[in-house]
Design a protein around this motif. Structure first.
Motif, PDB file in Angstrom:
ATOM      1  N   GLN A 124      62.959  31.914   3.230  1.00 26.43           N
ATOM      2  CA  GLN A 124      64.229  31.258   3.803  1.00 26.43           C
ATOM      3  C   GLN A 124      64.347  29.974   3.050  1.00 26.43           C
ATOM      4  O   GLN A 124      65.535  29.757   2.481  1.00 26.43           O
ATOM      5  CB  GLN A 124      63.949  30.617   5.094  1.00 26.43           C
ATOM      6  CG  GLN A 124      64.830  29.520   5.697  1.00 26.43           C
ATOM      7  CD  GLN A 124      64.770  29.366   7.157  1.00 26.43           C
ATOM      8  OE1 GLN A 124      65.541  29.829   8.018  1.00 26.43           O
ATOM      9  NE2 GLN A 124      63.690  28.506   7.562  1.00 26.43           N
ATOM     10  N   ILE A 160      63.263  30.088  11.978  1.00 26.06           N
ATOM     11  CA  ILE A 160      64.195  30.848  10.838  1.00 26.06           C
ATOM     12  C   ILE A 160      65.337  30.875  11.332  1.00 26.06           C
ATOM     13  O   ILE A 160      65.861  31.590  12.177  1.00 26.06           O
ATOM     14  CB  ILE A 160      63.401  32.334  10.721  1.00 26.06           C
ATOM     15  CG1 ILE A 160      62.214  32.142  10.544  1.00 26.06           C
ATOM     16  CG2 ILE A 160      64.257  33.045   9.601  1.00 26.06           C
ATOM     17  CD1 ILE A 160      61.681  31.496   9.065  1.00 26.06           C
ATOM     18  N   LEU A 162      68.009  32.270   9.875  1.00 31.03           N
ATOM     19  CA  LEU A 162      68.618  33.531   9.120  1.00 31.03           C
ATOM     20  C   LEU A 162      68.536  34.675  10.262  1.00 31.03           C
ATOM     21  O   LEU A 162      67.730  34.510  11.071  1.00 31.03           O
ATOM     22  CB  LEU A 162      67.939  33.888   7.826  1.00 31.03           C
ATOM     23  CG  LEU A 162      67.803  32.757   6.690  1.00 31.03           C
ATOM     24  CD1 LEU A 162      66.832  33.275   5.703  1.00 31.03           C
ATOM     25  CD2 LEU A 162      69.070  32.397   6.310  1.00 31.03           C
TER      26      LEU A 162
END
Length: 215
Positions: A124, A160, A162
């Motif tokens: 990330q 995270i 994403l």
């Protein structure tokens, strides 16, 4: 993720079967696309460079007809040469930064993070577009792969920012637990391409996402 870069699509992420029969491969992938898969990953571990380039290039053209990205597994050079929509990197396939330099900011770069939240955080920070965890269940494709816990998704979800891709032995039966835990995308091979009706398999897997969104 870079400013202006579209987000990697959630949903069914088709992993192609390895075959020397290019016509059959294209027919299989077209059936999956007609069934509504969101993205396709070309995976071929052979050393047949010419065939791999031919297949990747043909798949890029096919996937673009359906508006789905074609991602090349493990091979940054092939992803660049075939003008694929991105690359998926394993632990030994180069860095996210290198892929971004070569492919540019508008291509997808995904990273295998196995059973490691630390790898996902590093990916990330390096600018990956999605991270993949697994194998969650026994996989006929990678029978010796380490096993990830479903709880890893729950731990990763708040950290995270994403799309989270789950991979490894995913079926209609065990997939709901992964979606409940925070998976945005399910990477599937056997559950999609085995059986007589690939489009129906894709539609059944897609229905899981519709059911999840209604809950």
């Amino acid at each position: 993720m870079s400013a202006g870069q579209p987000e990697f699509p959630g949903g069914v992420y088709a992993i192609t079967p390895e075959t020397t029969d290019t016509a059959r491969l294209l027919a299989q992938v077209e059936a999956a696309l007609r069934g509504g898969v969101a993205a396709v990953q070309y995976r071929d571990k052979s050393d047949d460079v010419a065939r791999r380039y031919e297949q990747a290039s043909e798949l890029v053209a096919l996937c673009r007809r359906f508006g789905a990205p074609l991602i090349v597994n493990d091979d940054l050079r092939l992803a660049d040469l075939a003008d694929a929509d991105g690359v998926h990197l394993g632990r030994d396939d180069g860095t996210v930064r290198e892929a971004r330099i070569i492919l540019g900011r508008h291509k997808f770069v995904g990273a295998s993070c196995y059973q490691s939240l630390d790898l996902a955080l590093a990916a990330q920070a390096a600018g990956a577009d999605y991270v993949a965890f697994g194998s969650f269940f026994p996989s006929p494709t990678k029978p010796d792969a380490g096993r990830a816990s479903v709880d890893l998704l729950r731990t990763a979800a708040p950290q995270i920012h994403l799309p989270l891709v789950a991979i490894g032995g995913i079926t209609l039966v065990n997939a709901p637990a992964l979606l409940d835990a925070g998976a945005d995308s399910l990477a599937v091979l056997s559950a999609l391409f085995e059986g007589a009706d690939i489009s129906a398999n894709a539609q059944a897997l897609n229905q899981l996402f519709a059911t999840e969104s209604e809950q």
